[in-house]
Write a protein that holds these residues in place. Sequence first.
Motif, short mmCIF file in Angstrom:
data_model
loop_
_atom_site.label_atom_id
_atom_site.label_comp_id
_atom_site.label_asym_id
_atom_site.label_seq_id
_atom_site.Cartn_x
_atom_site.Cartn_y
_atom_site.Cartn_z
N VAL A 121 6.51 15.03 -29.02
CA VAL A 121 5.78 14.76 -30.27
C VAL A 121 4.42 15.46 -30.24
O VAL A 121 4.00 16.07 -31.24
N ILE B 141 -2.87 11.24 -31.10
CA ILE B 141 -1.45 10.87 -31.22
C ILE B 141 -0.91 10.43 -29.87
O ILE B 141 -0.23 9.41 -29.74
N GLU B 142 -1.23 11.20 -28.83
CA GLU B 142 -0.76 10.86 -27.49
C GLU B 142 -1.29 9.51 -27.05
O GLU B 142 -0.54 8.68 -26.51
N ILE C 25 7.11 11.39 -26.01
CA ILE C 25 5.70 11.50 -26.39
C ILE C 25 5.22 12.93 -26.17
O ILE C 25 4.50 13.50 -27.01
N GLU D 197 6.27 6.68 -35.40
CA GLU D 197 4.81 6.65 -35.35
C GLU D 197 4.25 8.04 -35.10
O GLU D 197 3.23 8.44 -35.70
N GLY D 198 4.93 8.82 -34.25
CA GLY D 198 4.47 10.16 -33.96
C GLY D 198 4.58 11.08 -35.16
O GLY D 198 3.65 11.84 -35.47
N ARG E 106 -2.23 7.02 -28.92
CA ARG E 106 -1.61 5.96 -29.71
C ARG E 106 -0.19 5.66 -29.22
O ARG E 106 0.21 4.50 -29.08
N LEU E 107 0.57 6.70 -28.95
CA LEU E 107 1.96 6.51 -28.54
C LEU E 107 2.09 5.96 -27.13
O LEU E 107 3.07 5.31 -26.81
N GLN E 108 1.09 6.21 -26.29
CA GLN E 108 1.13 5.66 -24.93
C GLN E 108 1.11 4.15 -24.93
O GLN E 108 1.53 3.51 -23.97
N TYR F 106 3.07 2.34 -26.49
CA TYR F 106 4.45 1.87 -26.50
C TYR F 106 5.06 1.87 -25.11
O TYR F 106 6.15 1.32 -24.90
N SER G 35 1.98 10.24 -37.74
CA SER G 35 0.67 10.71 -37.30
C SER G 35 0.51 12.21 -37.53
O SER G 35 -0.56 12.68 -37.93
N ILE H 198 8.65 4.94 -31.49
CA ILE H 198 7.69 5.95 -30.99
C ILE H 198 7.78 7.21 -31.84
O ILE H 198 6.76 7.79 -32.24
#
Length: 246
Positions: free
Chosen positions: A81, A237-238, A78, A223-224, A240-242, A244, A227, A220
């Motif tokens: 990304v 973005i961070e 993450i 999705e990154g 959203r990915l958190q 996961y 985005s 992950i």
Amino acid sequence: MDLISIIGTLLAFLVIIVGTILKGSTVDALWNPAACVIVFAGTAAALMVQNQGKVLKHALKMMSMIFKPPMHRPEDLISRVVGWSEISRRQGLLGLEPQIEAEPDPFIRKGLQMLVDGSEPEAIRSVLEVDMDTREATDLAASKVYESAGIFSPTLGIIGAVMGLMAVMQNLTDPSKLGHGIAAAFVATIYGVALANLFMLPMAARLKGLIGKQSRMREILIEGLVSIAQGDNPRQIEARLQGYVS
């Protein structure tokens, strides 16, 4: 190296040896060439009949993952990304080209290349998801080789025991050979059941768990990258990915 896997493998051997001694037998009693041929060679033969050569070859390569599993650190991915997102906002997508050349993972490299090439977000998602699903299916097929070995080996152990008892029945006139013959007959059962429950089935379960973690890491990443292609804010973005990360 995964110390737990190594300790578990050594402990499995130790359990059989110490258990044999505590039961009043000897370590020598565990050695039987005929039982080895029936169980180990028989299991290998069954796997060859069931699977294609490329699947077996991939399964052998994946064995190293058990003792040296790949590192799965979602937080690190993450962070990378988010770093790519910040570069793209400052320098544009072409600013990510140096990242492609320095990236050892072919899946990440492919995604970054599509991003730099200006592919549409949904095109990036579609292509990478197909790639992810294909890789997951290939890895799962290889892990099932070990699961199948755990199914075949106990049956072959029983076959070995029956064959040993057949040999014993042919020597009923010589009582001195009965005890040793019966003990040797059941060694094949020990080989088959131990191979399945102490090695093959646990290995299959471990590989499936690692494959699942790999797929989550790729989700992950996808999705990154999507985005970033959409021009989302790095902080968004961070966040959203958190989701996961459990």
